[in-house]
Scaffold this active site. Structure first.
Site, mmCIF file in Angstrom:
data_model
loop_
_atom_site.group_PDB
_atom_site.id
_atom_site.type_symbol
_atom_site.label_atom_id
_atom_site.label_comp_id
_atom_site.label_asym_id
_atom_site.label_seq_id
_atom_site.Cartn_x
_atom_site.Cartn_y
_atom_site.Cartn_z
ATOM 1 N N PHE A 91 2.442 13.222 4.299
ATOM 2 C CA PHE A 91 1.653 11.987 4.330
ATOM 3 C C PHE A 91 0.778 11.918 5.594
ATOM 4 O O PHE A 91 1.234 12.259 6.688
ATOM 5 C CB PHE A 91 2.642 10.819 4.299
ATOM 6 C CG PHE A 91 2.030 9.448 4.283
ATOM 7 C CD1 PHE A 91 1.584 8.877 3.096
ATOM 8 C CD2 PHE A 91 1.935 8.701 5.446
ATOM 9 C CE1 PHE A 91 1.039 7.598 3.073
ATOM 10 C CE2 PHE A 91 1.397 7.425 5.440
ATOM 11 C CZ PHE A 91 0.940 6.882 4.251
ATOM 12 N N ASN A 188 8.156 3.058 7.397
ATOM 13 C CA ASN A 188 6.956 2.813 6.605
ATOM 14 C C ASN A 188 7.229 3.478 5.262
ATOM 15 O O ASN A 188 6.834 4.613 5.035
ATOM 16 C CB ASN A 188 5.739 3.443 7.299
ATOM 17 C CG ASN A 188 4.500 3.380 6.425
ATOM 18 O OD1 ASN A 188 4.412 2.552 5.512
ATOM 19 N ND2 ASN A 188 3.547 4.256 6.686
ATOM 20 N N PRO A 189 7.969 2.802 4.389
ATOM 21 C CA PRO A 189 8.416 3.476 3.163
ATOM 22 C C PRO A 189 7.287 3.569 2.137
ATOM 23 O O PRO A 189 6.268 2.894 2.282
ATOM 24 C CB PRO A 189 9.513 2.527 2.648
ATOM 25 C CG PRO A 189 9.094 1.184 3.111
ATOM 26 C CD PRO A 189 8.400 1.394 4.430
HETATM 27 N N1 GLN Z 1 6.481 7.591 8.649
HETATM 28 C C1 GLN Z 1 5.231 8.222 8.279
HETATM 29 C C2 GLN Z 1 4.098 7.244 8.531
HETATM 30 O O1 GLN Z 1 4.321 6.075 8.603
HETATM 31 C C3 GLN Z 1 5.293 8.650 6.817
HETATM 32 C C4 GLN Z 1 5.375 7.511 5.872
HETATM 33 C C5 GLN Z 1 5.600 7.928 4.434
HETATM 34 O O2 GLN Z 1 5.793 9.106 4.133
HETATM 35 N N2 GLN Z 1 5.545 6.967 3.539
HETATM 36 O O3 GLN Z 1 2.969 7.603 8.689
#
Ligand code: GLN
Length: 286
Positions: A91, A188-189
């Protein structure tokens, strides 16, 4: 041999024909990346560009035309003023997530011990955990992800930034013992509704679905994290979650219904959209 400015102009036209906005800006980014020089320098010396460099530049533009995110092509992105390596399969950190970090840094000053134990769920390239380690050097930070690809990259980033984050392969809390008792759980799901992912930009389609897909109503991970958090979060501990546009009412309700959280607050982003939810685990039962 073609000179820099003429190459920039033809590259920009090429990108613009493919429907890419800010095509000149992107052409500048790719050419300065190819030549390893700052963007402004492209215009200072209108030097000729070697053939191999030209080829590399056009390769980047061609990949960009397929919709690959700029960050994947450059191999890096910036988050909280720090540079993170990034690659397909992981991501791409977003600027909005800095609001989550900033809120936690603000609250941590008075609600967390200097040596607080922290868990970052779904760490991706490690941007949240590593930034936190940079800004709060004494925290003991754990970061998990279900994706091996993400964890591998997160470890590289942690090494680059000389931080001591412990990375763990885990589906949410599954690899952790109950009562591990963190003072802060941050995440940050994935929060996009499954059937709306296809309607997002071409760039987003190149990102891993498991990092985006929040189930039919986008709330799957909030329910799971909030339900299980009390087994892993200290009494009085802080839960901080990024949320998607329009999810604040539902997430607040999930927190309320659990009965385990208090001091729930919602923080807006720079577009005035609800972006972050923070809550404390109740210090006393009842
Ligand atoms: N923790 C990472 C971010 O916030 C990845 C988040 C995710 O994969 N949803 O950028």
């Amino acid at each position: 041999m073609e000179k820099r400015i003429s190459l920039l102009n033809s590259g920009s036209r090429y990108l613009s024909q493919a429907g890419i906005e800010n095509s000149l800006q992107e052409a500048e980014i790719f050419l300065s990346h190819t030549l390893s020089c700052p963007r402004f320098e492209l215009y200072l010396d209108n030097l000729e560009v070697q053939k191999t460099k030209q080829e590399h530049f056009w390769q980047l533009l061609n990949a960009r035309m397929q919709g690959l995110p700029v960050q994947y092509l450059l191999g890096s992105t910036e988050f909280m003023g720090l540079e993170f390596s990034i690659r397909p399969g992981v991501f791409v950190p977003r600027p909005e997530t800095e609001i989550l970090l900033e809120e936690v840094l603000k609250l941590s000053a008075f609600s967390l011990q200097p040596s607080a134990k922290v868990l970052d769920i779904g760490t991706g390239c490690g941007n949240i955990a590593i930034s936190l380690a940079k800004f709060r050097g004494n925290y003991s930070i754990f970061a998990c992800d279900i994706s091996e690809t993400a964890l591998k990259l997160a470890k590289v980033n942690s090494f680059e930034h000389k931080t001591a984050v412990s990375f763990v392969k885990s589906d949410l809390f599954s690899a952790f013992k109950k009562r591990e008792l963190f003072s802060l759980i941050i995440s940050n799901p994935p929060y996009i509704k499954t059937n709306t992912i296809y309607s997002l930009s071409r760039e987003v389609q190149h990102e891993p679905k498991c990092a985006l897909d929040g189930g039919a109503d986008g709330l799957f991970y909030y329910r799971k994290i909030i339900k299980d958090a009390t087994d892993y979060l200290k009494k009085g501990g802080l839960l901080a979650l990024e949320i998607g546009d329009g999810q604040s009412v539902a997430v607040r309700e999930i927190l309320d219904q659990s009965g385990d959280f208090c001091n729930i607050s919602i923080v807006k982003d720079y577009n005035n959209l609800d972006r972050v939810v923070v809550a404390h685990r109740k210090a006393l039962n009842g």
